[in-house]
Write an enzyme that holds these catalytic residues in place. Structure first.
Site, PDB file in Angstrom:
ATOM      1  N   ASP A  24      28.079  31.536  42.010  1.00 24.75           N
ATOM      2  CA  ASP A  24      28.678  32.871  41.964  1.00 24.75           C
ATOM      3  C   ASP A  24      27.690  33.919  42.475  1.00 24.75           C
ATOM      4  O   ASP A  24      26.485  33.791  42.268  1.00 24.75           O
ATOM      5  CB  ASP A  24      29.086  33.194  40.523  1.00 24.75           C
ATOM      6  CG  ASP A  24      29.987  34.414  40.429  1.00 24.75           C
ATOM      7  OD1 ASP A  24      30.611  34.781  41.447  1.00 24.75           O
ATOM      8  OD2 ASP A  24      30.066  35.000  39.341  1.00 24.75           O
ATOM      9  N   ASN A  72      41.006  31.001  44.107  1.00 22.56           N
ATOM     10  CA  ASN A  72      40.406  31.732  45.221  1.00 22.56           C
ATOM     11  C   ASN A  72      41.380  32.015  46.357  1.00 22.56           C
ATOM     12  O   ASN A  72      41.091  32.839  47.236  1.00 22.56           O
ATOM     13  CB  ASN A  72      39.191  30.972  45.777  1.00 22.56           C
ATOM     14  CG  ASN A  72      37.972  31.062  44.879  1.00 22.56           C
ATOM     15  OD1 ASN A  72      37.083  30.214  44.954  1.00 22.56           O
ATOM     16  ND2 ASN A  72      37.913  32.072  44.022  1.00 22.56           N
TER      17      ASN A  72
END
Length: 252
Positions: A24, A72
Site C-alpha cells: 500500500d 480495485n
C-alpha cells in the site's frame, strides 16, 4: 532479481516461513512527488523486485503479494488500464529472471476478468516456473478473501449436489482443500505498508493465526531494511494459536 545467496546472519532463527504483504502507498508516494498515481505503481515494481530477492536470499518458503484486489476495479478506468499494462510488462520482463533463480510463480485470484492477452501471459509464466522448487512467489490479482472462501464453498456444494459428500462431512479441512494456497505452508506474517491498519479483504481464511506488522513506509520505499525489521519483530512475538503456551510454528 539479484543472485540468490544464503544469508541469515542478521535474522532471528525464528523467522517466518510464509510472509504475505499488502503493498500500500503507491498513490500517496507519487502524490508526494507531484506525479500521477501510475508513477507510484511503476516505482512499486522495483520494491517487488527487492522483496522477492530478499525472500529468496533468506530462504523463505513462500511470499504472497497483494497486487490487485477485486475492489480495485472501482478505481478510475485510466488507472486500472495502466495497472493491467504494467502487469503484462512486469510478467514479460521478470519471469525469466524468476525462473533463473528457481522461483515458482503462481497467480491467485479470479483471472477470468483479465484480458485474453494478460491471461495468456499468466499461463505462460506459471508454466515456465512450475517445476521450480525454490521460493514460492504468489501474486494475488483480482483477489478477495471473501471470493476465495465463496469459491471454496461452491466446490463443496457441487460435491454435495452430486452425492459425493454429505453436508455433515464438511469440515475445516475439506473447505481448506479448495482455498487458495492450501498446498503451501501457512501464512505466518502479514506486512502492510502505507500506515493503514486493516486487512482489506486479503487472505481472510489463511491468516487466522498470522502475526500482523504495520509500517508507515510507503510501498515504493520498502526495502531490505524494512523487510528485515518486520522479520525481527516477528521473532519477538509469542504465538499461542488460541492456547496458553507459546508455539514455535515456524520450525520445519
Amino acid at each position: 532479481m539479484s543472485p540468490v545467496k544464503e544469508d541469515r546472519a542478521n535474522l532471528s532463527p525464528r523467522s517466518p516461513r510464509h510472509v504475505a504483504i499488502i503493498m500500500d502507498g503507491n498513490g500517496r508516494w507519487a502524490k508526494n512527488k507531484g506525479k500521477l498515481r501510475v508513477f507510484g505503481h511503476k516505482a512499486g515494481v522495483k520494491s517487488v523486485r527487492r522483496a522477492v530477492s530478499f525472500a529468496a536470499k533468506h530462504n523463505l518458503d513462500a511470499l504472497t503479494l497483494y497486487a490487485f484486489s477485486s475492489e480495485n476495479w472501482n478505481r478510475p478506468d485510466q488507472e486500472v488500464t495502466a495497472l493491467m499494462e504494467l502487469f503484462v510488462r512486469a510478467l514479460d520482463s521478470e519471469v525469466k529472471s524468476l525462473h533463473k533463480h528457481n522461483v515458482r510463480l503462481s497467480i491467485i485470484g479470479d483471472i477470468s476478468r483479465f484480458s485474453g492477452r494478460l491471461q495468456e501471459r499468466i499461463r505462460r509464466s506459471e508454466k515456465l516456473t512450475a517445476n521450480n522448487d525454490g521460493l514460492k512467489l504468489n501474486i494475488a490479482a483480482n483477489y478477495g478473501g471473501r471470493w476465495d472462501i465463496i469459491q471454496g464453498v461452491r466446490h463443496l456444494a457441487e460435491q454435495v449436489q452430486k452425492g459425493e459428500l454429505q453436508p455433515t462431512d464438511i469440515s475445516e479441512e475439506s473447505l481448506n482443500s479448495y482455498i487458495c494456497l492450501h498446498e503451501q505452508s501457512q501464512v505466518d506474517l502479514v506486512i502492510r505498508t502505507g500506515g493503514e491498519h486493516r486487512i482489506s479483504n486479503f487472505l481472510l481464511w489463511q491468516i487466522a493465526y498470522a502475526e500482523l506488522y504495520f509500517t508507515d513506509v510507503l510501498w515504493p520505499d520498502f526495502d531490505e531494511n524494512v523487510f528485515e525489521g518486520a522479520l525481527n519483530a516477528f521473532a519477538q512475538r509469542e504465538r499461542r494459536f488460541g492456547g496458553t503456551t507459546p508455539i514455535d510454528a515456524t520450525a520445519s
